[in-house]
Design a protein around this motif. Structure first.
Motif, short mmCIF file in Angstrom:
data_model
loop_
_atom_site.label_atom_id
_atom_site.label_comp_id
_atom_site.label_asym_id
_atom_site.label_seq_id
_atom_site.Cartn_x
_atom_site.Cartn_y
_atom_site.Cartn_z
N LEU A 237 0.97 -1.13 -0.06
CA LEU A 237 -0.11 -0.14 0.09
C LEU A 237 0.70 1.38 -0.06
O LEU A 237 1.85 1.32 0.77
CB LEU A 237 -0.79 0.07 1.21
CG LEU A 237 -1.89 -1.15 1.56
CD1 LEU A 237 -2.53 -0.97 2.81
CD2 LEU A 237 -2.72 -1.43 0.40
N VAL A 239 0.59 5.20 1.00
CA VAL A 239 -0.19 5.92 1.64
C VAL A 239 0.62 7.38 2.01
O VAL A 239 1.75 7.39 2.00
CB VAL A 239 -0.13 5.29 3.07
CG1 VAL A 239 -1.25 6.23 3.98
CG2 VAL A 239 -0.87 4.05 3.01
N SER A 240 -0.26 8.26 1.62
CA SER A 240 0.30 9.68 1.74
C SER A 240 -0.03 10.41 3.25
O SER A 240 -0.79 9.70 3.81
CB SER A 240 -0.24 10.50 0.66
OG SER A 240 -1.75 10.62 0.75
N TRP A 242 1.64 10.08 5.90
CA TRP A 242 1.85 8.82 6.98
C TRP A 242 2.15 9.38 8.18
O TRP A 242 2.95 10.56 8.18
CB TRP A 242 2.95 8.06 6.31
CG TRP A 242 3.11 6.85 7.24
CD1 TRP A 242 4.43 6.65 7.91
CD2 TRP A 242 2.32 6.08 7.48
NE1 TRP A 242 4.34 5.86 8.38
CE2 TRP A 242 3.01 5.07 8.40
CE3 TRP A 242 1.25 5.33 7.10
CZ2 TRP A 242 2.69 3.71 8.73
CZ3 TRP A 242 0.72 4.28 7.59
CH2 TRP A 242 1.50 3.15 8.15
N ALA A 246 -1.50 6.97 12.51
CA ALA A 246 -1.92 6.34 11.19
C ALA A 246 -1.47 4.74 11.37
O ALA A 246 -2.32 3.91 10.82
CB ALA A 246 -1.64 6.97 9.86
N ARG A 247 -0.29 4.53 11.67
CA ARG A 247 0.39 3.29 11.63
C ARG A 247 -0.49 2.50 12.78
O ARG A 247 -0.63 1.21 12.46
CB ARG A 247 1.81 3.42 11.87
CG ARG A 247 2.57 2.08 12.24
CD ARG A 247 3.99 2.45 12.83
NE ARG A 247 4.34 1.24 13.48
CZ ARG A 247 5.72 0.50 12.95
NH1 ARG A 247 6.34 1.05 12.11
NH2 ARG A 247 5.95 -0.64 13.73
N VAL A 250 -3.65 1.51 11.33
CA VAL A 250 -3.66 0.62 10.35
C VAL A 250 -3.34 -0.86 11.05
O VAL A 250 -4.15 -1.84 10.73
CB VAL A 250 -2.63 1.02 9.48
CG1 VAL A 250 -2.09 -0.20 8.41
CG2 VAL A 250 -3.19 2.08 8.52
#
Lengths: 290, 280
Positions: A237, A239-240, A242, A246-247, A250
């Motif tokens: 993936l 991803v912008s 980041w 967000a990590r 996810v």
């Protein structure tokens, strides 16, 4: 044998006898493969894996010890088969006393290109390979990259159905290699079949539809490029914006599906891609590139 | 018919390319200069005529130069334009095309042979001019002293040159045969030179082995083996053709020409036989 195969090889064996006692050296060992028409096919392997010997057998330069080879429905090595093939050997040497145009014209004559279209075919081949400007210079004055390009021009001057290229980008700078890659893609669009032997795996991956990997004369792996390179149970993936938060999110979401985040890396471009992009930009601005 | 035209066209273009490639080599120009120098120098070295006719000495000197340097060319050129083509792999893109092996071999041979023809014409012209000039001077001196003027036949020289061209063609064909199986440049040159030497000495060998007192099996063996190699001495008709008023009977000239015309295709056929299965 497949009706839509440009090359069909079955049980190919080639032994060379070496030394005074005639010790056998097996260069190709029971090779079987099929190259579909209208595709770019990569033949890979380390030095001495039997790639060049296989190509020479297809071209009738070397006789097989056993096995069967068909090229576009004709027995490999026959005059009928060779009339449909264009070939660029590895590290090609050409007549140094001829100009590039004379050289390509000579090979056009050898391939029986009719005289009424010969000059047009020669000019087209030179144009396509970017050699028009240097066409009237003697081949002896060409750089290694120019020799590869003129070699490609002589290989395609008779508009062959099958083009066999042994290390076509060896010694060519990345811009030249990219240009050769574009020519090969254009040939595939025109319905031609290209067999490419190269150690530049990045280029093979980028250009080829299918690949075969040889080792010590045997077929180790064969298949479509996407098919052999894909890891079936993994996905990448991009991803912008980041962030660490967000990590965590996810990872949590993936864990809910029984999946696990294996690695997080910033996307990279290849050095070749960067080189080509920067030089193309500089040329676009009219800047001088050294 | 169309296919045959295509074959001849391909062989012809290979011959043209071979001719241009070989003619551009300094080696060719060097031997032309040496040969022409030798043909011209005979006039100035006539004091060493060993008691023979002066014109004969000049002619012999020129004939010797023509064969010596021509033979060197005929031995080396096939290795340079035929063997080297396989050695440095320029043959690969050519033989990967619809070019038959015999077309390639024939093109290489005829390219070399035409160049040898140019060599013979150049040296023949130099020798002809030198002989004519000296024969003119000797004719004036002969009138003054009441002796007979020396005889010189330009037509004889032309026939001699044609025979030498054929002779050098046989040597070049030997070179093509050797190159068709040779694995190194040096091997190709040395073996061709030795083969040419054997052909040059064939006549002498046959005479030596076919003596009346020789054993029967020696005579049979010498006769059989002798016929397997061309005899290059049958072309040595220079002096009688050029300097003797009676010339040479046409049967002798035809026999020499026939000898060359017989061995040329045999040798080329042998070369094709070796070359057709050669792995490049």
């Amino acid at each position: 044998m497949s009706a839509c195969a440009a090359i069909e090889i079955r049980g190919l064996v080639k032994d060379f006898r070496t030394g005074l006692r005639g010790v056998k050296l097996r260069a190709v060992d029971g090779l079987s493969l099929s190259v579909p028409v209208n595709s770019i096919y990569g033949l890979l392997g380390p030095n001495g894996s039997g790639k060049s010997t296989t190509l020479k057998i297809l071209l009738g330069l070397v006789a097989p010890t056993a096995g069967e080879c068909l090229v576009l429905g004709c027995a490999a090595g026959s005059v009928a088969a060779r009339a449909k093939i264009g070939f660029l050997p590895e590290a090609p040497y050409f007549y140094r006393h001829l100009s590039g145009r004379e050289l390509v014209r000579f090979y056009a004559r050898m391939s029986a290109v009719p005289s009424r279209v010969r000059e047009g075919s020669v000019a087209d081949a030179l144009e396509l390979t970017g050699m028009s400007a240097a066409a009237d210079r003697r081949v002896g004055t060409y750089s290694k990259g120019m020799l590869q390009r003129i070699g490609l021009a002589q290989a395609i001057v008779h508009d062959p159905e099958l083009v066999i290229l042994d290390e076509p980008t060896a010694g060519v700078d990345p811009l030249g290699a990219a240009a050769i890659g574009r020519i090969l893609l254009a040939m595939r669009e025109r319905g031609k079949t290209v067999v490419l032997c190269s150690h530049l795996l990045g280029q093979v991956e980028e250009l080829c539809d299918r690949v075969a990997i040889l080792d010590r004369g045997r077929l180790v792996l064969e298949g479509g490029v996407a098919e052999v390179l894909e890891r079936r149970d993994e996905r990448l993936l991009v991803v912008s914006a980041w962030s660490e938060a967000a990590r965590v999110s996810v990872e949590g979401a993936l864990a809910g599906h029984g999946a696990r985040l294996e690695a997080v890396r910033a996307p990279r471009v290849s050095l070749e891609q960067l080189f080509v992009e920067r030089l193309s930009r500089a040329e676009g601005k009219g800047g001088e590139v050294r | 018919m169309r296919m045959r035209c295509g074959c001849l066209s391909r062989a012809g273009w290979i011959a043209v390319n071979t001719f241009v490639e070989a003619a551009r080599q300094r080696f060719f120009a060097f031997l032309v200069l040496l040969g022409a120098g030798m043909a011209g120098a005979g006039v100035y070295l006539r004091a060493f005529d060993f008691g023979g006719s002066e014109l004969k000495f000049v002619a012999d000197f020129g004939f010797g130069g023509m064969f010596l340097f021509g033979a060197i060319l005929a031995v080396v050129l096939p290795a340079q334009v035929f063997f080297s083509e396989m050695d440095n792999r320029t043959a690969l893109p050519l033989l990967a095309r619809p070019v038959r092996r015999w077309e390639f071999l024939a093109g290489k041979f005829f390219g070399v042979w035409v160049l040898l023809g140019v060599f013979v014409v150049l040296l023949g012209c130099v020798l002809g001019v030198m002989l004519r000039l000296r024969a003119g001077e000797l004719a004036v001196a002969a009138v003054e002293t009441g002796r007979e003027a020396p005889f010189l036949s330009e037509w004889g020289l032309v026939v001699f040159c044609l025979l030498q061209w054929l002779r050098l063609g046989v040597v070049a064909a030997l070179g093509v045969v050797v190159c068709s199986f040779a694995r190194s440049f040096l091997y190709a040159v040395v073996v061709t030179a030795l083969a040419a030497l054997v052909c040059q000495l064939r006549g002498m060998g046959q005479v030596a082995f076919a003596r009346e007192d020789a054993a029967g099996w020696v005579r049979v063996l010498a006769g059989g083996a002798g016929r397997m190699v061309p005899d290059l001495q049958v072309f040595d008709l220079g002096v009688p053709l050029v300097l003797q008023p009676g010339g040479v009977a046409w049967e002798v000239v035809a026999s020499a020409a026939g000898h060359g015309a017989l061995y040329l295709p045999v040798l080329l056929g042998l070369g094709v036989w070796f070359f057709v299965d050669r792995e490049i």
